[in-house]
Motif scaffolding. Structure first.
Motif, PDB file in Angstrom:
ATOM      1  N   GLY A  58     -13.260  -4.975   5.375  1.00  0.00           N
ATOM      2  CA  GLY A  58     -13.405  -6.426   5.447  1.00  0.00           C
ATOM      3  C   GLY A  58     -14.584  -6.991   4.676  1.00  0.00           C
ATOM      4  N   VAL A  59     -15.246  -6.172   3.863  1.00  0.00           N
ATOM      5  CA  VAL A  59     -16.361  -6.656   3.048  1.00  0.00           C
ATOM      6  C   VAL A  59     -15.837  -6.847   1.626  1.00  0.00           C
ATOM      7  CG1 VAL A  59     -18.664  -6.142   2.151  1.00  0.00           C
ATOM      8  CG2 VAL A  59     -18.064  -5.462   4.478  1.00  0.00           C
ATOM      9  N   LYS A  60     -16.056  -8.043   1.083  1.00  0.00           N
ATOM     10  CA  LYS A  60     -15.599  -8.324  -0.277  1.00  0.00           C
ATOM     11  C   LYS A  60     -16.335  -7.424  -1.265  1.00  0.00           C
ATOM     12  CE  LYS A  60     -14.595 -13.123   0.787  1.00  0.00           C
ATOM     13  NZ  LYS A  60     -14.960 -14.525   0.572  1.00  0.00           N
ATOM     14  N   ASP A  61     -15.673  -7.100  -2.369  1.00  0.00           N
ATOM     15  CA  ASP A  61     -16.237  -6.188  -3.366  1.00  0.00           C
ATOM     16  C   ASP A  61     -17.616  -6.630  -3.852  1.00  0.00           C
ATOM     17  OD1 ASP A  61     -14.097  -4.494  -3.179  1.00  0.00           O
ATOM     18  OD2 ASP A  61     -13.095  -5.230  -4.990  1.00  0.00           O
ATOM     19  N   GLU A  62     -17.787  -7.940  -4.096  1.00  0.00           N
ATOM     20  CA  GLU A  62     -19.075  -8.424  -4.604  1.00  0.00           C
ATOM     21  C   GLU A  62     -20.182  -8.367  -3.552  1.00  0.00           C
ATOM     22  OE1 GLU A  62     -16.696 -12.062  -3.292  1.00  0.00           O
ATOM     23  OE2 GLU A  62     -16.267 -10.308  -4.520  1.00  0.00           O
ATOM     24  N   GLN A  63     -19.813  -8.213  -2.282  1.00  0.00           N
ATOM     25  CA  GLN A  63     -20.803  -8.134  -1.209  1.00  0.00           C
ATOM     26  C   GLN A  63     -21.012  -6.697  -0.720  1.00  0.00           C
ATOM     27  OE1 GLN A  63     -19.026 -10.781   1.626  1.00  0.00           O
ATOM     28  NE2 GLN A  63     -19.947 -12.598   0.718  1.00  0.00           N
ATOM     29  N   LEU A  64     -20.236  -5.768  -1.240  1.00  0.00           N
ATOM     30  CA  LEU A  64     -20.289  -4.396  -0.742  1.00  0.00           C
ATOM     31  C   LEU A  64     -21.622  -3.709  -1.058  1.00  0.00           C
ATOM     32  CD1 LEU A  64     -18.782  -2.186   0.761  1.00  0.00           C
ATOM     33  CD2 LEU A  64     -17.830  -1.447  -1.423  1.00  0.00           C
ATOM     34  N   HIS A  65     -22.107  -3.848  -2.289  1.00  0.00           N
ATOM     35  CA  HIS A  65     -23.360  -3.187  -2.670  1.00  0.00           C
ATOM     36  C   HIS A  65     -24.527  -3.600  -1.769  1.00  0.00           C
ATOM     37  CE1 HIS A  65     -26.815  -2.209  -5.375  1.00  0.00           C
ATOM     38  NE2 HIS A  65     -26.123  -1.083  -5.465  1.00  0.00           N
ATOM     39  N   LEU A 110     -26.585  -1.230   1.145  1.00  0.00           N
ATOM     40  CA  LEU A 110     -28.014  -0.935   1.006  1.00  0.00           C
ATOM     41  C   LEU A 110     -28.911  -1.759   1.925  1.00  0.00           C
ATOM     42  CD1 LEU A 110     -28.224  -0.392  -2.839  1.00  0.00           C
ATOM     43  CD2 LEU A 110     -28.002   1.305  -1.024  1.00  0.00           C
ATOM     44  N   ILE A 111     -28.324  -2.650   2.719  1.00  0.00           N
ATOM     45  CA  ILE A 111     -29.121  -3.422   3.681  1.00  0.00           C
ATOM     46  C   ILE A 111     -28.670  -3.118   5.113  1.00  0.00           C
ATOM     47  CG2 ILE A 111     -29.755  -5.736   4.481  1.00  0.00           C
ATOM     48  CD1 ILE A 111     -29.347  -6.663   1.527  1.00  0.00           C
ATOM     49  N   GLU A 112     -27.397  -3.360   5.392  1.00  0.00           N
ATOM     50  CA  GLU A 112     -26.912  -3.226   6.766  1.00  0.00           C
ATOM     51  C   GLU A 112     -26.809  -1.767   7.229  1.00  0.00           C
ATOM     52  OE1 GLU A 112     -26.794  -5.740   8.767  1.00  0.00           O
ATOM     53  OE2 GLU A 112     -27.295  -7.060   7.103  1.00  0.00           O
ATOM     54  N   CYS A 113     -26.326  -0.895   6.359  1.00  0.00           N
ATOM     55  CA  CYS A 113     -26.174   0.512   6.773  1.00  0.00           C
ATOM     56  C   CYS A 113     -27.518   1.178   7.074  1.00  0.00           C
ATOM     57  CB  CYS A 113     -25.373   1.281   5.727  1.00  0.00           C
ATOM     58  SG  CYS A 113     -23.654   0.703   5.609  1.00  0.00           S
ATOM     59  N   PRO A 114     -28.543   1.014   6.208  1.00  0.00           N
ATOM     60  CA  PRO A 114     -29.842   1.615   6.551  1.00  0.00           C
ATOM     61  C   PRO A 114     -30.463   1.021   7.815  1.00  0.00           C
ATOM     62  CG  PRO A 114     -29.776   1.048   4.224  1.00  0.00           C
ATOM     63  CD  PRO A 114     -28.547   0.481   4.843  1.00  0.00           C
ATOM     64  N   ASP A 126     -38.045  -3.782   6.102  1.00  0.00           N
ATOM     65  CA  ASP A 126     -37.224  -4.941   5.766  1.00  0.00           C
ATOM     66  C   ASP A 126     -36.321  -4.547   4.597  1.00  0.00           C
ATOM     67  OD1 ASP A 126     -36.091  -7.337   5.034  1.00  0.00           O
ATOM     68  OD2 ASP A 126     -37.980  -8.457   5.004  1.00  0.00           O
ATOM     69  N   PHE A 127     -35.108  -4.110   4.911  1.00  0.00           N
ATOM     70  CA  PHE A 127     -34.201  -3.618   3.877  1.00  0.00           C
ATOM     71  C   PHE A 127     -33.717  -4.740   2.960  1.00  0.00           C
ATOM     72  CE2 PHE A 127     -34.024  -0.218   7.039  1.00  0.00           C
ATOM     73  CZ  PHE A 127     -34.296   0.859   6.222  1.00  0.00           C
ATOM     74  N   LEU A 128     -33.672  -5.976   3.447  1.00  0.00           N
ATOM     75  CA  LEU A 128     -33.309  -7.103   2.599  1.00  0.00           C
ATOM     76  C   LEU A 128     -34.374  -7.313   1.524  1.00  0.00           C
ATOM     77  CD1 LEU A 128     -31.562  -9.522   1.842  1.00  0.00           C
ATOM     78  CD2 LEU A 128     -32.746 -10.838   3.610  1.00  0.00           C
ATOM     79  N   ALA A 129     -35.649  -7.298   1.913  1.00  0.00           N
ATOM     80  CA  ALA A 129     -36.743  -7.447   0.941  1.00  0.00           C
ATOM     81  C   ALA A 129     -36.749  -6.280  -0.039  1.00  0.00           C
ATOM     82  CB  ALA A 129     -38.082  -7.550   1.663  1.00  0.00           C
TER      83      ALA A 129
END
Length: 167
Positions: A103-110, A114-118, A147-150
């Motif tokens: 359910g994650v769009k291709d452009e949002q997968l990367h 690298l943010i939500e999974c870690p 802060d994985f987003l940063a």
């Protein structure tokens, strides 16, 4: 009643536009672990005041099964004595999670990988680091929250600067 009917139609239309994101952690494991107690190996006299640096790198890979990914958190924890700069310990850890993601769009997968999974595996990474440093003869090292987003944004800007410098 017509208002209720249109409200329901509006509510029903929204979920159809955006698929529901599903994430399952299939497995978590240590891929690689190294701990060197340099203080014990070389011996260090006098007062020890540790200074700790932590480096974090992330990697994500598609697995052979559809919608499955492996996300690896790579940590390098280096501790040196503040006064003389002598190394105290070195910890290198690669901690992986296998995820089923839908359910994650291709452009949002990367960024998702690298943010939500870690974020999901980080509490376990923190526990491993704490246990290993304690078992290695030091006080347990409790990592600050990362802060994985940063971290993701910093990596994107670093890559953009690299491309600009090459052009």
């Amino acid at each position: 009643m017509a208002e209720n009917g249109s409200a329901e139609t509006g509510a029903e239309a929204a979920p159809a536009d955006q698929p529901q994101v599903k994430m399952n952690i299939l497995a978590q494991y240590i891929r690689d672990l190294s701990f060197e107690n340099l203080l014990a190996q070389k011996g260090l006299g006098g007062e020890v005041q540790p200074e700790v640096t932590v480096q974090v790198n992330l990697d994500a890979r598609k697995r052979s099964v559809e919608n499955q990914y492996e996300v690896i958190t790579k940590l390098t924890v280096n501790s040196k004595n503040k006064s003389g700069g002598e190394p105290l310990f070195l910890l290198e850890l690669e901690y992986a999670g296998a995820f089923q993601i839908e359910g994650v769009k291709d452009e949002q997968l990367h960024p998702f990988l690298l943010i939500e999974c870690p974020r999901m595996t980080f509490p376990f990474v923190r526990r491993v680091v704490s246990d290993v440093t304690r078992d290695g003869g030091f006080p347990p090292l409790n990592l600050e929250t990362i802060d994985f987003l940063a971290l993701y944004r910093n990596e994107l800007s670093r890559r953009a600067q690299e491309q600009t410098a090459q052009a």
